[in-house]
Design a protein around this motif. Structure first.
Motif, PDB file in Angstrom:
ATOM      1  N   THR B  71      14.050 -10.753 -34.032  1.00 43.45           N
ATOM      2  CA  THR B  71      13.367 -11.794 -34.787  1.00 43.45           C
ATOM      3  C   THR B  71      14.310 -13.000 -34.844  1.00 43.45           C
ATOM      4  O   THR B  71      15.397 -12.967 -34.275  1.00 43.45           O
ATOM      5  CB  THR B  71      13.069 -11.338 -36.228  1.00 43.45           C
ATOM      6  OG1 THR B  71      14.294 -11.277 -36.958  1.00 43.45           O
ATOM      7  CG2 THR B  71      12.408  -9.970 -36.240  1.00 43.45           C
ATOM      8  N   ASP B  74      18.454 -12.724 -38.829  1.00 48.19           N
ATOM      9  CA  ASP B  74      19.403 -11.624 -38.643  1.00 48.19           C
ATOM     10  C   ASP B  74      19.357 -10.605 -39.774  1.00 48.19           C
ATOM     11  O   ASP B  74      19.649  -9.418 -39.549  1.00 48.19           O
ATOM     12  CB  ASP B  74      20.828 -12.180 -38.489  1.00 48.19           C
ATOM     13  CG  ASP B  74      21.019 -12.931 -37.175  1.00 48.19           C
ATOM     14  OD1 ASP B  74      20.256 -12.675 -36.229  1.00 48.19           O
ATOM     15  OD2 ASP B  74      21.940 -13.768 -37.109  1.00 48.19           O
ATOM     16  N   ASP B  77      16.578  -8.388 -38.940  1.00 50.41           N
ATOM     17  CA  ASP B  77      17.023  -7.554 -37.820  1.00 50.41           C
ATOM     18  C   ASP B  77      17.875  -6.392 -38.325  1.00 50.41           C
ATOM     19  O   ASP B  77      17.708  -5.255 -37.888  1.00 50.41           O
ATOM     20  CB  ASP B  77      17.862  -8.380 -36.829  1.00 50.41           C
ATOM     21  CG  ASP B  77      17.014  -9.336 -36.009  1.00 50.41           C
ATOM     22  OD1 ASP B  77      15.783  -9.275 -36.108  1.00 50.41           O
ATOM     23  OD2 ASP B  77      17.604 -10.150 -35.277  1.00 50.41           O
ATOM     24  N   ALA B  96      19.578  -9.115 -30.885  1.00 51.55           N
ATOM     25  CA  ALA B  96      20.120 -10.461 -30.683  1.00 51.55           C
ATOM     26  C   ALA B  96      20.565 -11.035 -32.017  1.00 51.55           C
ATOM     27  O   ALA B  96      19.807 -11.009 -32.983  1.00 51.55           O
ATOM     28  CB  ALA B  96      19.067 -11.366 -30.061  1.00 51.55           C
ATOM     29  N   ALA B  97      21.787 -11.535 -32.072  1.00 48.67           N
ATOM     30  CA  ALA B  97      22.279 -12.208 -33.277  1.00 48.67           C
ATOM     31  C   ALA B  97      21.964 -13.695 -33.161  1.00 48.67           C
ATOM     32  O   ALA B  97      22.475 -14.361 -32.259  1.00 48.67           O
ATOM     33  CB  ALA B  97      23.775 -12.005 -33.438  1.00 48.67           C
ATOM     34  N   THR B  98      21.095 -14.187 -34.043  1.00 44.09           N
ATOM     35  CA  THR B  98      20.792 -15.620 -34.036  1.00 44.09           C
ATOM     36  C   THR B  98      22.066 -16.408 -34.358  1.00 44.09           C
ATOM     37  O   THR B  98      22.341 -17.430 -33.735  1.00 44.09           O
ATOM     38  CB  THR B  98      19.690 -15.927 -35.066  1.00 44.09           C
ATOM     39  OG1 THR B  98      18.568 -15.086 -34.784  1.00 44.09           O
ATOM     40  CG2 THR B  98      19.255 -17.377 -34.999  1.00 44.09           C
TER      41      THR B  98
HETATM   42 CA   LIG Z   1      18.389 -12.217 -34.624  1.00 46.18          CA
END
Ligand SMILES: [Ca+2]
Ligand SMILES: [Ca+2]
Lengths: 169, 169
Positions: B71, B74, B77, B96-98
């Motif tokens: 998303t 984080d 997530d 995935a780390a925004t």
């Molecule tokens: Ca993320």
């Protein structure tokens, strides 16, 4: 022979890390607070409009090694690319499209290389999920996006290219 | 043997493109409008909370091939990763780390692989600007981030890891 970084965004820190000790950089940002923090860390900063002709002239765009454009706003990026390209027709300009549908527009504005962090991220997540290593496929993808090829593509049907779904912009 | 995609964000479309014809996917999103659009395009969608235990049980997380969490938030997530890891201790979870400073936190939550689209983007922009190809350096970087090694690192000093600058979050 410096690398000009136009604007400030989420990619700025990763870019500065990558270039550390490998190139001299000059960052142009209108944000005085960010400019001051970067200056305190030893970076060369010009507090100015990153898409203004006067800013880019002061930043010696005509003798720069390359220009990196990566704010979080693709419209600002487009304007900065147009200015840089106008002032230096031969310089290598690279840019990041925050929204994928803007990739071709940033190329049209004059960027030689445009990457999409979301597409890169999606690629690696998918490859990792289904067990691929991901680099081979990525290489093909990046080679597909070489400026020459894109020029060929974009020459064919400009309307189609600009008419694509603008998504949630 | 499906790939579970938890939540919807900017990486969802690139992920779906990458997985097309390569894996069967099930997307969980609470957004009814997005769910409907995805259903109309032929995707399997569960309109539900992507971090809820009941949702993940209904989505058969215990028999899934892998879980992708991406998303734009984080914190969401992290919760989704914790739920998936709790219900299936052995499943491969990628995220995935925004924001880059959350990479280690998402690993701590239970993700096997965490990527940062901003770091990937910064890498390729910098390499393109100074004339490198970028893939060799990236390989080293991705190998550095293999879960085993990170586990070793994070075991040493948890306080330091969580005490890092939270940036503009
Ligand atoms: Ca993320
Ligand atoms: Ca951009």
């Amino acid at each position: 022979n410096h690398v000009l970084i136009l604007g400030h965004g989420e990619l700025t820190e990763p870019i500065l890390e990558e270039l550390e000790d490998r190139a001299s950089v000059l960052i142009i940002t209108p944000d005085t607070e960010r400019a001051q923090r970067l200056t305190e860390r030893g970076f060369d900063v010009l507090t100015a409009d990153p898409s203004g002709e006067e800013s880019l002239e002061r930043a010696r765009v005509e003798t720069a090694r390359a220009v990196i454009v990566a704010t979080n706003n693709d419209a600002e990026d487009a304007l900065a690319i147009l200015t840089a390209r106008q002032l230096n027709p031969d310089i290598h300009i690279v840019a990041a499209a925050t929204h994928r549908e803007n990739e071709n527009k940033l190329r049209r504005a004059g960027a030689n290389t445009v990457i999409s962090p979301a597409a890169l991220g999606g690629h690696f997540l998918a490859e990792s999920a289904i067990g691929g290593r991901g680099l081979e496929g990525l290489e093909t993808k990046l080679l597909d996006e070489e400026p020459e090829k894109v020029m060929e593509q974009t020459g064919v049907d400009p309307d189609e290219e600009f008419g694509e779904d603008a998504g949630d912009d």
